[in-house]
Design an enzyme around this catalytic site. Structure first.
Site, PDB file in Angstrom:
ATOM      1  N   TYR C 171       0.829  -1.203   0.000  1.00  0.00           N
ATOM      2  CA  TYR C 171       0.000   0.000   0.000  1.00  0.00           C
ATOM      3  C   TYR C 171       0.858   1.246   0.000  1.00  0.00           C
ATOM      4  O   TYR C 171       1.353   1.684   1.038  1.00  0.00           O
ATOM      5  CB  TYR C 171      -0.870   0.041   1.264  1.00  0.00           C
ATOM      6  CG  TYR C 171      -2.008  -0.942   1.272  1.00  0.00           C
ATOM      7  CD1 TYR C 171      -2.387  -1.654   0.137  1.00  0.00           C
ATOM      8  CD2 TYR C 171      -2.738  -1.140   2.431  1.00  0.00           C
ATOM      9  CE1 TYR C 171      -3.443  -2.540   0.160  1.00  0.00           C
ATOM     10  CE2 TYR C 171      -3.805  -2.016   2.463  1.00  0.00           C
ATOM     11  CZ  TYR C 171      -4.149  -2.713   1.325  1.00  0.00           C
ATOM     12  OH  TYR C 171      -5.202  -3.586   1.359  1.00  0.00           O
ATOM     13  N   VAL C 203       0.628 -11.056  -4.308  1.00  0.00           N
ATOM     14  CA  VAL C 203       0.712  -9.625  -4.076  1.00  0.00           C
ATOM     15  C   VAL C 203      -0.688  -9.045  -4.088  1.00  0.00           C
ATOM     16  O   VAL C 203      -1.509  -9.400  -4.932  1.00  0.00           O
ATOM     17  CB  VAL C 203       1.553  -8.942  -5.174  1.00  0.00           C
ATOM     18  CG1 VAL C 203       1.552  -7.429  -5.008  1.00  0.00           C
ATOM     19  CG2 VAL C 203       2.977  -9.490  -5.168  1.00  0.00           C
ATOM     20  N   LYS C 204      -0.914  -8.167  -3.133  1.00  0.00           N
ATOM     21  CA  LYS C 204      -2.219  -7.520  -3.052  1.00  0.00           C
ATOM     22  C   LYS C 204      -2.019  -6.019  -3.129  1.00  0.00           C
ATOM     23  O   LYS C 204      -1.279  -5.436  -2.344  1.00  0.00           O
ATOM     24  CB  LYS C 204      -2.875  -7.891  -1.731  1.00  0.00           C
ATOM     25  CG  LYS C 204      -4.181  -7.192  -1.513  1.00  0.00           C
ATOM     26  CD  LYS C 204      -4.593  -7.229  -0.052  1.00  0.00           C
ATOM     27  CE  LYS C 204      -5.846  -6.434   0.150  1.00  0.00           C
ATOM     28  NZ  LYS C 204      -5.664  -5.303   1.023  1.00  0.00           N
ATOM     29  N   VAL C 205      -2.681  -5.393  -4.111  1.00  0.00           N
ATOM     30  CA  VAL C 205      -2.637  -3.926  -4.216  1.00  0.00           C
ATOM     31  C   VAL C 205      -4.052  -3.385  -4.380  1.00  0.00           C
ATOM     32  O   VAL C 205      -5.011  -4.135  -4.588  1.00  0.00           O
ATOM     33  CB  VAL C 205      -1.785  -3.451  -5.427  1.00  0.00           C
ATOM     34  CG1 VAL C 205      -0.295  -3.694  -5.186  1.00  0.00           C
ATOM     35  CG2 VAL C 205      -2.242  -4.137  -6.720  1.00  0.00           C
TER      36      VAL C 205
END
Lengths: 307, 307, 307, 307, 307
Positions: C171, C203-205
């Site tokens: 983030y 991956v988390k965006v």
């Protein structure tokens, strides 16, 4: 083993036989052995204030051996010093006097509003040097105090696991305390209590004044009528504040003073139920013969041989 | 083992039998054993506020043994204190009352906008002293809070691996919170939730006011109609916020107050589904006989013997 | 095992069979099993935003069990939460849904321009709780980011040695980024790339806007004609930036929004080659039946059963 | 805490408060709490002799829960078992009865002239399972005995550092002892003494016969006129041999016997100053109701309610 | 500190001040303090030979406290015992007499041609119990001797790093030595030398006979005319063999003997330049008053007050 020594050791029932043994070694050594009173010779002033300022008035005191001899001859219960001083004499005087390795130190080569100390040794060093315990200074009032408490806790846990006694010098100091507050009775009692809560076997504080520094404390002291007018009463309050007398509390003298003043202080410590004195500069900043006489008088006062 | 105790333990099915056993030891001890309610005696005020301010109004309380005796005689579920106080009595009172070692502490000798605490003991110390658990304070709102959370996580992991219970004092405090915000209902609920998320078995918070301190929270509370007008409702909301009642939440009283006020608070805790109280100053800052009577009334309220 | 799952696993050939197994457990679980798409339920909002703000609009969600049940019943690929929430249900729901232990957290009780998070658990905790992986947040743009990267590297190394999957929440945030920059396409693609370089398996965006925040980047994007005008293109660019699609990238939704908006976003993710969604508030901040319907629609979109 | 319990704890002044607490937990639990007497339920016969041989005569005893229930309902001071049996019930019965993890075991699937045991758990396991102590068997007389002593010393040091009680089963056995010698009074007294010298808090031996097995000992016993003719005298001699009664010694019964025989043995243990019994097969190899009645009689005998 | 003590300590200049201090603690304690002579009370016979055989002729000696009292009252320089006996009194008698933890032990419940001992404690245990040193037995002549030497080296290294004194019991024994050879002068001198080479601060051997057991040695002894005819000469040869008198060598008595015999042995030790005696059975296997008288005579002999 005297009845009084047994009684004092009984307060430490939560500690290992090793810790009890090292406490007993101090209580049973020297002129005051068995009385439950202690006089400890501390010599860290060379580190703390510089050698010239500490020893020039009595040049033999530059030698590390001088202080071992002084402690032995005067019959002190223990001798406390930083690593170097002990390394320079511990073999030569092995077994002659209980030793305390002072584990943190600072100097006056820089001036900090909020003082801190360097850790300069370890519990393992203390064993290597044949010490009965380790000493550690905290500065309640310094912005670094919490870090000092935490380090003391870690050192103390190790020392106790190895059977060593833990002696804490608790000196209020720092940007949030006025000069007057540093020796105020409420602050001194607080500092002694903190040291005991951190697990000290022996607590060392300065003799307190009648000043009350913290507003919240002053209200309670006044309302509860805590007597703080004379020194013996203040000593009694500090002893009470240190687990109601179930921990050994001794008092330091500070800078060279008139002997009469020191003797009166000793009387107040004795009459207030304090356990003894830790006397550095007043001891070694004079000729040896005079020192021995001076310490003899103090020990006679504690032993009740003098009024 | 009462049905209620079994039910409470069932919420901790993810924990080891060792942790369950130590939780059970507290739930099954003293006057309130088996009711699922708890009254814990905490005595760290000597460290937190100073000995005179804490004990001068009831001098026997200077002694570490006094608090063991008070906890035993009053039938408290547990007694929580810093290292020194526990070391000074744990052998003498072994097995008489569940002990909680308070693992971090601070004092008021320096004033910080963003408070922090020193770690003053370890899970291993807790085992050595025969404790059922460890206590740790966090200050949500302090700029140091993340460091405190992280240290708690490390200590908690060690404590749990050794089968100890973890009790978290969660006190919102710090430069980003107004005095009013510290006890606001939204902030208190948040603080309790954080402690539970950090893995606390037992969470301790202050009784909240009806104030809503955070804008984003206030909007939701008002829109969702969360009832916060009376104290029992606020307790209920805190309990709900602590895993919907699946973690034990207890409440502290703070400074000495009128007994009637305390009793009314206890009623609110009880009626709102809270699990009990942690009562220090209101207990030990009065004569022993009066304390015992006072604590008896509180326990009767929790047990439903008094309305 | 579907061909697509095999293909995805083939991108992680450098990882241990243990890591592959845990990735496969997520890819093969729930409604979307075998499709190569994922919907993960994350519930750390209680910690991040406070319990009232997170759950008051749907009070059953205060309970840790609620989220386990929601993840199981909706057929999510995994459920991610902080230590406390997992400890409070991992035994009760053992084996019912892949779990991800979120290893760092922060709260909004203090306001920092440059955010940081406390490490609140460990890879060992994840194993103890039966998790398939660990989650960790980094804040590219914060002055603390390098410390966060380093801590992630250490945690990730330990997790991988233990065969766990590593999921990184990336983030962009901090004093050097404008609010607009935090979700700019160039910054989002950069953040995803950093997470992958730090060794993230997943991956988390956040979904990116068409804004280009960094001058140096903007010049290249414009010169090279990178298409960023519509959301699917931007998703495609993020996937491309994350090792040309050889790492799983999923997208988060943020605050409660109109369902239609969310569904359109899912379509864009799907059409842009994204791997799925991580949907917290939009899932649990509504009645359970509605949530299940909502998630069913999303999964149908990903599965291609709905356009 | 009864005066007798306090007296017993005073013999262990060299131990940590943690060890004292766990000893107190046993002494203060169950029907005999506070009397200084103990009845412990041990169930390792499934491992030692095989499940059919141990439980077929009372099939409910195949269940690990059965023994927890039996120990709880009968009011035993503690329940001792190997890892598996404790793991299968420690969470379900958390806090209901003090547990002892038996840390070594052997079976009869091979026949050795000189028996040995496998270490099957650790002090850390004991904490994880909520135990008050660890149990360990030594075989004085076996050629492997020195290795067993050494392993016990290591385990005991770890257990004590973690505050656990150490219970030693001391069973003379091995190629240098005849069957008769195994329970000879001189050998039994010797075995009990060795266990105490190895640091056991509680020593468990078999009831001795009047046989004197070792020539060198027989001469001294006869010359000094050590009374060994009746069982109470022999118990008295074993207690004397175990630090003159300053360590807790309890006696085991062995195979199922006539109740009258067991009761007479209990009378002899009581009258000879023994501290109690550890009764396995005689307890669980009969229907539950009968067991409870049987154990009640034994506890009444110890409590002096029956002659 | 006497000149003789200083002289003895000077032989250990390669050791740490901690080791010197603990040697000094023994040399400076009790009736013989400062003389350079030592009488040590060892009580491991309960373990080595069985309690009845050791204590039945003087039943108060079954109590661990008895031996502490005997050592203190008789003014022994130190008291040596296994873990259990020290744990059972170290707190009660803290500081009253220097303690030596005997770190390995064996029993006579199995008969081995080549004896060995179990390690039953550690240097850390010694510190925990407040000991000045650790004791360890080697059996030169046993097939296990090299393993014993190696273990001693490891234990000794740890003990010395912690400042403890190392006392080695060196008892030739094993299948390659005849009964006569075990106390032969050449073998005894050899055993003492090995102990010193292994780093012992204090070596303990049995009084040697004039027998020469090893052919190769006999030739040299005869050729060189080593005087071994009378006991004082043999003592002198053992002392010479132990670094020419630069290590403390003390002698043990063995089984109860006529007092006159013991006193003559003491005269021989004294006249041959031996450093003292370690006297167990002859001390505690008689009524206390008689023991004190007996030990007083021995000390008077060593101190030169008796011829």
């Amino acid at each position: 083993m005297s009845k009084r020594t047994k009684e004092i050791l009984s307060w430490y029932a939560g500690d290992s036989p090793g810790c009890l043994t090292n406490l007993a070694r101090m209580l049973n050594h020297g002129t005051l052995r068995g009385t439950g009173k202690m006089v400890i010779l501390p010599v860290d002033q060379g580190f703390e204030h510089g050698p010239g300022r500490s020893f020039a008035m009595n040049p033999p005191a530059y030698s590390p051996h001088y202080h071992f001899e002084l402690a032995v001859e005067s019959g002190c219960n223990a001798y406390a010093a930083p690593l170097g001083f002990l390394e320079a004499g511990a073999a030569d005087f092995a077994g002659e006097v209980p030793l305390i390795l002072k584990l943190n130190n600072h100097d006056v080569l820089a001036d900090e509003k909020d003082p801190y100390q360097a850790v300069t040794g370890s519990a393992k060093d203390a064993l290597r040097l044949g010490c009965v315990g380790v000493g550690y200074t905290i500065y309640p009032g310094s912005t670094h105090r919490l870090k000092m408490y935490q380090t003391l806790s870690e050192i103390s846990a190790e020392a106790k696991a190895l059977g060593l006694a833990v002696i804490v010098w608790s000196y209020p100091r720092g940007s949030s305390l006025t000069k007057e507050a540093e020796t105020a009775i409420d602050v001194t009692a607080y500092a002694a209590h903190i040291a005991a809560q951190l697990g000290a076997h022996i607590v060392k504080v300065k003799l307190p004044t009648a000043h009350l520094a913290q507003d919240a404390a002053r209200k309670v002291y006044e309302k509860s009528g805590v007597p703080v007018a004379n020194l013996a009463d203040r000593v009694r309050h500090v002893v009470q504040s240190t687990f109601d007398g179930r921990r050994i509390v001794i008092f330091s003298g500070g800078a060279r003073e008139e002997d009469k003043v020191v003797f009166d202080e000793v009387r107040a410590i004795r009459d207030g139920g304090g356990f003894g004195s830790i006397i550095g500069r007043n001891s070694f900043q004079r000729p040896r013969a005079e020192s021995l006489e001076f310490l003899k008088t103090i020990m006679n006062l504690y032993a009740g041989k003098l009024k």
